[in-house]
Design a protein around this motif. Structure first.
Motif, PDB file in Angstrom:
ATOM      1  N   VAL A   1       0.817  -1.183   0.183  1.00 59.57           N
ATOM      2  CA  VAL A   1      -0.001   0.147  -0.071  1.00 59.57           C
ATOM      3  C   VAL A   1       0.834   1.316   0.099  1.00 59.57           C
ATOM      4  N   GLN A   2       0.570   2.201  -0.635  1.00 57.96           N
ATOM      5  CA  GLN A   2       1.423   3.405  -1.110  1.00 57.96           C
ATOM      6  C   GLN A   2       0.498   4.778  -1.482  1.00 57.96           C
ATOM      7  N   ARG A   3       1.120   5.597  -1.634  1.00 53.45           N
ATOM      8  CA  ARG A   3       0.465   6.928  -1.943  1.00 53.45           C
ATOM      9  C   ARG A   3       0.671   7.190  -3.376  1.00 53.45           C
ATOM     10  N   LEU A   4       2.149   6.874  -3.721  1.00 56.48           N
ATOM     11  CA  LEU A   4       2.585   7.271  -5.127  1.00 56.48           C
ATOM     12  C   LEU A   4       2.680   5.582  -5.757  1.00 56.48           C
ATOM     13  N   SER A   5       2.516   5.603  -7.003  1.00 58.30           N
ATOM     14  CA  SER A   5       2.797   4.338  -7.460  1.00 58.30           C
ATOM     15  C   SER A   5       4.352   3.870  -7.882  1.00 58.30           C
ATOM     16  N   SER A   6       5.030   5.005  -7.841  1.00 59.06           N
ATOM     17  CA  SER A   6       6.500   5.037  -8.211  1.00 59.06           C
ATOM     18  C   SER A   6       7.379   5.078  -6.917  1.00 59.06           C
ATOM     19  N   GLU A   7       6.933   4.810  -5.811  1.00 58.30           N
ATOM     20  CA  GLU A   7       7.933   4.639  -4.696  1.00 58.30           C
ATOM     21  C   GLU A   7       8.546   3.685  -4.489  1.00 58.30           C
ATOM     22  N   LEU A   8       9.865   4.004  -4.986  1.00 67.94           N
ATOM     23  CA  LEU A   8      11.089   2.788  -5.181  1.00 67.94           C
ATOM     24  C   LEU A   8      11.562   2.607  -3.694  1.00 67.94           C
ATOM     25  N   ASP A   9      11.361   3.243  -2.754  1.00 70.51           N
ATOM     26  CA  ASP A   9      11.847   3.111  -1.227  1.00 70.51           C
ATOM     27  C   ASP A   9      10.725   2.361  -0.401  1.00 70.51           C
ATOM     28  N   LEU A  10       9.795   1.914  -1.017  1.00 72.64           N
ATOM     29  CA  LEU A  10       8.653   1.382  -0.186  1.00 72.64           C
ATOM     30  C   LEU A  10       9.289  -0.067   0.188  1.00 72.64           C
ATOM     31  N   GLN A  11       8.922   0.045   1.785  1.00 72.09           N
ATOM     32  CA  GLN A  11       9.423  -1.312   2.335  1.00 72.09           C
ATOM     33  C   GLN A  11       8.100  -2.003   3.002  1.00 72.09           C
ATOM     34  N   CYS A  12       7.665  -3.088   2.729  1.00 72.60           N
ATOM     35  CA  CYS A  12       6.339  -3.894   3.366  1.00 72.60           C
ATOM     36  C   CYS A  12       7.021  -5.126   4.188  1.00 72.60           C
ATOM     37  N   SER A  13       6.536  -5.183   5.396  1.00 75.86           N
ATOM     38  CA  SER A  13       6.706  -6.456   6.169  1.00 75.86           C
ATOM     39  C   SER A  13       5.767  -6.754   6.772  1.00 75.86           C
ATOM     40  N   ALA A  14       5.718  -8.247   7.277  1.00 79.26           N
ATOM     41  CA  ALA A  14       4.506  -8.791   8.084  1.00 79.26           C
ATOM     42  C   ALA A  14       5.119  -9.278   9.380  1.00 79.26           C
ATOM     43  N   ASP A  15       4.198  -9.617  10.119  1.00 84.87           N
ATOM     44  CA  ASP A  15       4.377 -10.052  11.475  1.00 84.87           C
ATOM     45  C   ASP A  15       4.561 -11.882  11.387  1.00 84.87           C
TER      46      ASP A  15
END
Length: 371
Positions: free
Chosen positions: A178-192
């Motif tokens: 999930v992100q605000r900009l589709s081009s966020e290259l620094d997006l990091q997603c993690s789960a428990d």
């Protein structure tokens, strides 16, 4: 020029043309062969979904994909490495293992072990089919235009997206982005550890999400959302789902909260025999002067008694609109038996809430008088 010279020149010309044609044919065949080799390669691509989770994109043809157990093993240690697929020991030995890809099969849990049986490494291989348009895991219902159905109860930054599993391919969520900009290259997603709670962070945005206990939806919160600021950027959400047979697909949607907001039901009560009142849903954003609602009121003389939703399935005798009231009261018609009220955002063209209804019980009073 003599006829002999002319014939000799013609023969030389034909010889040159024949050599040129041969070269062209050879070039054409080479291009076709190279194209077939390219188009028939399998897998088409591969990428890491999460640590120790590999996605292999397949074309449907027979192919192989290599896995490595250790980065730099000793020769003696490499020869003793044993491979297992879904717990079953394989004949292949050594540090490298070739995953056999046939159509959409080849996914599984691949583990490598030392001679004494201790676990050295593991990789979950998920298969993604090349035909993105032909979805298999989630389905659309008759009332849904998309695989993901998203809605928000208010403007507090929370929203929920739900889906419908294919009856024979019920699976689980493998990744949420999930992100605000589709081009966020620094997006990091993690789960428990359970894979139920997800966090996606970047310089531009931060979202926290949790998968429903039913596995049929996900609830998210935009932790940097400002209630009173103009929403200039879309929310982009992608949900990766996988089956028990290691098939994976992704489903995406983007929206502003104002496009998916849907108020909860309004609360109706009766003041007296001719007056009703209703209030804003308790979950709606406040102050109401800044977040006004428009209300639709329907009066029914002969409501459907056995209908699950009499407001939607009965013929209304009168329908009217009330815009952003402070004191929400209404005088009902004398012959009305049932009153229905629903709400929507007064400023944005978004969804109506579900109907709330109140039975006035006038028919019962008339029957008692006749008796």
């Amino acid at each position: 020029m003599s006829s002999g010279h002319i014939k000799a020149a013609e023969r030389r010309h034909c010889f040159i043309m024949d050599k040129t044609d041969d070269k062209m044919r050879f070039l054409t065949i080479s291009i076709i062969f190279a194209f077939e080799q390219f188009t028939c390669q399998n897998p088409l691509n591969h990428w890491t979904l999460q640590p120790n989770v590999l996605v292999v994109q397949v074309s449907g043809d027979v192919g192989q994909h290599p896995l490595s157990c250790l980065d730099s093993p000793d020769e003696e240690e490499s020869d003793d490495i044993v491979w297992k697929v879904n717990g079953e020991e394989e004949d292949q030995r050594g540090n490298s293992y070739q995953v056999q890809l046939v159509e959409s099969f080849g996914g599984g849990i691949y583990t490598c072990h030392s001679r004494n049986g201790s676990l050295l490494n593991h990789t979950v291989v998920l298969i993604q089919e090349d035909d993105f348009k032909r979805k298999k895991i989630l389905v659309k219902t008759d009332t849904e235009e998309d695989y993901l159905k998203c809605s928000a109860r208010n403007y507090n930054g929370e929203f929920r997206c739900s889906w419908t599993w294919h009856p024979f391919r019920v699976g689980k969520v493998a990744l949420v982005r999930v992100q605000r900009l589709s081009s966020e290259l620094d997006l990091q997603c993690s789960a428990d550890a359970n894979g139920q709670c997800w966090t996606c962070s970047s310089v531009q945005s931060k979202f926290s999400c949790s998968v429903d206990s039913s596995g049929q939806g996900i609830s998210c919160l935009d932790e940097q959302y400002c209630l009173y600021a103009e929403e200039s950027q879309h929310i982009h959400i992608t949900v990766y789902v996988r089956t028990l047979h290691f098939l994976i697909e992704n489903y995406s949607k983007h929206f502003h909260l104002s496009e998916i907001v849907k108020p909860d039901k309004v609360r109706i009560s009766k003041l007296n025999t001719t007056m009703i009142k209703w209030t804003y849903p308790s979950s709606w954003s406040s102050p109401y002067s800044y977040f006004p609602l428009t209300f639709q009121i329907t009066q029914l003389r002969r409501p459907c008694e056995k209908c699950e939703n009499p407001c939607a399935e009965s013929k209304a005798s009168q329908t009217l609109m009330v815009h952003s009231c402070d004191v929400c009261q209404f005088k009902v018609k004398r012959k009305a038996v049932l009153v229905c009220v629903r709400a929507k955002d007064a400023i944005c063209d978004s969804q109506w809430s579900e109907w709330s209804h109140l039975r006035l019980g006038r028919n019962k009073n008339r029957k008692k008088k006749k008796q």
